[in-house]
Design an enzyme around this catalytic site. Structure first.
Site, PDB file in Angstrom:
ATOM      1  CG  ASP A   7      -3.150   3.742  -0.470  1.00 53.72           C
ATOM      2  OD1 ASP A   7      -3.305   4.912  -0.008  1.00 53.72           O
ATOM      3  OD2 ASP A   7      -4.424   3.178   0.682  1.00 53.72           O
ATOM      4  CG  HIS A  10      -5.663  -0.774  -2.164  1.00 50.75           C
ATOM      5  ND1 HIS A  10      -5.173  -1.085  -1.083  1.00 50.75           N
ATOM      6  CD2 HIS A  10      -4.948   0.190  -2.286  1.00 50.75           C
ATOM      7  CE1 HIS A  10      -4.657  -0.615  -0.117  1.00 50.75           C
ATOM      8  NE2 HIS A  10      -5.056   0.963  -0.843  1.00 50.75           N
ATOM      9  CG  ASP A  59      -2.216  -0.855   1.411  1.00 49.17           C
ATOM     10  OD1 ASP A  59      -2.139  -1.098   0.584  1.00 49.17           O
ATOM     11  OD2 ASP A  59      -2.557  -1.404   2.203  1.00 49.17           O
ATOM     12  CB  CYS A  98      -2.211  -7.001   0.463  1.00 48.25           C
ATOM     13  SG  CYS A  98      -3.563  -6.574  -0.347  1.00 48.25           S
ATOM     14  CG  ASP A 155      -3.450  -5.797  -5.244  1.00 46.28           C
ATOM     15  OD1 ASP A 155      -4.157  -5.406  -4.695  1.00 46.28           O
ATOM     16  OD2 ASP A 155      -2.725  -5.888  -4.204  1.00 46.28           O
TER      17      ASP A 155
END
Length: 422
Positions: free
Chosen positions: A253, A302, A169, A406, A304
């Protein structure tokens, strides 16, 4: 050459282009259509660094930091820590990124530790994950433990901290450069402190170190009246290109970016705004091309667990959150794989994420992947693709908001800078 610039579908595209042009002035106008020619970027070797007091060579040959994509052979990695993890205060940006069924949890425990028993199990799972990575020949580094319950105050806000669990992150490695993301949650304002010792070591060994502009996180960065009452509200707002973060100042992020050599893909999300994306685009040009892509996602945060590039010409695309620009990848000859439905039980707490952490995998190389030991369906999918699975159980660690991708930041992969879209 295939161009994948900022191509947003429908009303979201129109609003994004109009907003950037009117709000940020001529210098931004048209950037969503532009492509930037690449030049040859310098590569760094992948040996361990030797002590060197000299400050003459900007990129020593033994620089330990070098990673251009998500799949080259992994040699060194940072793995996060769950120690002392605290529930973030229930502020407007946290509310916008979490599910309604957990709002009472945040209201009750904000500023306090996550449930102790759960945290203890998560810590043990990540320790075992580190041991397995080491057995696979990967060097593992860890951030420093910090007391995240300490309250802090800036001229613009007060908060407590959260954790140093998800290095993905806050850190993005592009070639031999480590970029510290500015973040967008007030509870994560000082998260960088846990990583400074490691980053200084890498810097002293020759790595580039860049810290993006730190936002004030004043009230103006957030839409204080962001109307969230239901999932339908989220879908409608996302379709209109509206997010809890404004364009008051750059924020992003690092986990909203995903790398494929010279091409880096990013989404505008609840924590990453267009100013942050534009800062990154200018910073990385002309050696890298930053492309904005978008998804049918009511709560983007995010990229992913929505769009995970796992090899040259190979991408996992979440079937629940289809990519509006997916045809561009197909036309380029890429294989688009829709992962199976996750198997995580409905009663397992996921305080900061969805079940789709099952596709949040870590590639050790093109033929090895670290995957959840409980997710047998996606294990079979990888095996059918000829990719060996390294099975690790991090079910309790998932509850803190991340899967294998992550929980890590790859520092060194053995490979060179290439373009996969020319």
């Amino acid at each position: 050459m295939l161009r994948v610039r900022c191509l947003r579908g429908g009303s979201r595209g129109a609003e994004a282009a109009h907003y950037i042009g009117s709000r940020l002035g001529r210098i931004f106008t048209g950037w969503v259509q532009q492509s930037f020619q690449s030049t040859q970027a310098a590569t760094a070797s992948q040996n361990s660094c030797a002590a060197d007091d000299k400050a003459t060579s900007p990129v020593p040959k033994d620089c330990p930091v070098c990673s251009y994509n998500e799949w080259d052979p992994l040699e060194e990695i940072i793995v996060g820590r769950a120690e002392n993890a605290c529930v973030p205060p229930f502020s407007v940006e946290v509310k916008a990124n979490t599910y309604e069924k957990y709002w009472q949890f945040y209201q009750k425990f904000g500023g306090q530790s996550f449930p102790k028993d759960h945290l203890k199990k998560a810590i043990a799972e990540i320790e075992e994950m580190c041991n397995i990575l080491k057995r696979e020949g990967v060097i593992v580094k860890r951030p420093d433990p910090i007391d995240w319950s300490v309250k802090y105050k800036t001229p613009d806000f007060e908060s407590t901290g959260m954790y140093a669990a998800m290095p993905r992150d806050i850190l993005l490695v592009v070639g031999n450069e480590i970029i510290e993301a500015p973040m967008a949650w007030r509870a994560r304002f000082f998260e960088y402190r846990a990583y400074r010792r490691i980053i200084k070591d890498y810097f002293n060994c020759g790595a580039k170190w860049t810290t993006a502009p730190k936002p004030t996180m004043a009230d103006e960065l957030y839409d204080q009246e962001y109307p969230i009452r239901s999932v339908e509200d989220r879908h409608q707002l996302a379709a209109q290109g509206k997010f809890v973060t404004t364009e008051f100042e750059p924020c992003f992020d690092a986990a909203d970016f995903i790398r494929a050599g010279r091409d880096i893909f990013v989404q505008r999300s609840q924590v990453t705004n267009y100013m942050g994306i534009e800062w990154m685009r200018r910073h990385l040009a002309p050696d890298y091309r930053v492309h904005v892509i978008s998804f049918k996602d009511p709560n983007p945060m995010h990229i992913d667990a929505t769009f995970n590039i796992i090899g040259p010409g190979l991408v996992l695309s979440n079937p629940d959150r289809p990519c509006h620009q997916i045809e561009l990848f197909k036309k380029a000859g890429w294989t688009v794989i829709r992962p199976p439905v996750p198997l995580i039980p409905d009663d397992h707490p996921l305080w900061m994420s969805s079940k789709w952490l099952s596709m949040n995998v870590l590639m050790l190389d093109e033929k090895r992947v670290m995957v959840d030991a409980n997710e047998t369906s996606i294990q079979k999918m990888f095996e059918n693709l000829g990719i060996s699975t390294i099975k690790v159980n991090i079910r309790h660690a998932n509850s803190l908001g991340g899967g294998f991708h992550c929980w890590t930041c790859d520092i060194r992969r053995r490979g060179t800078l290439q373009s996969y879209f020319d």
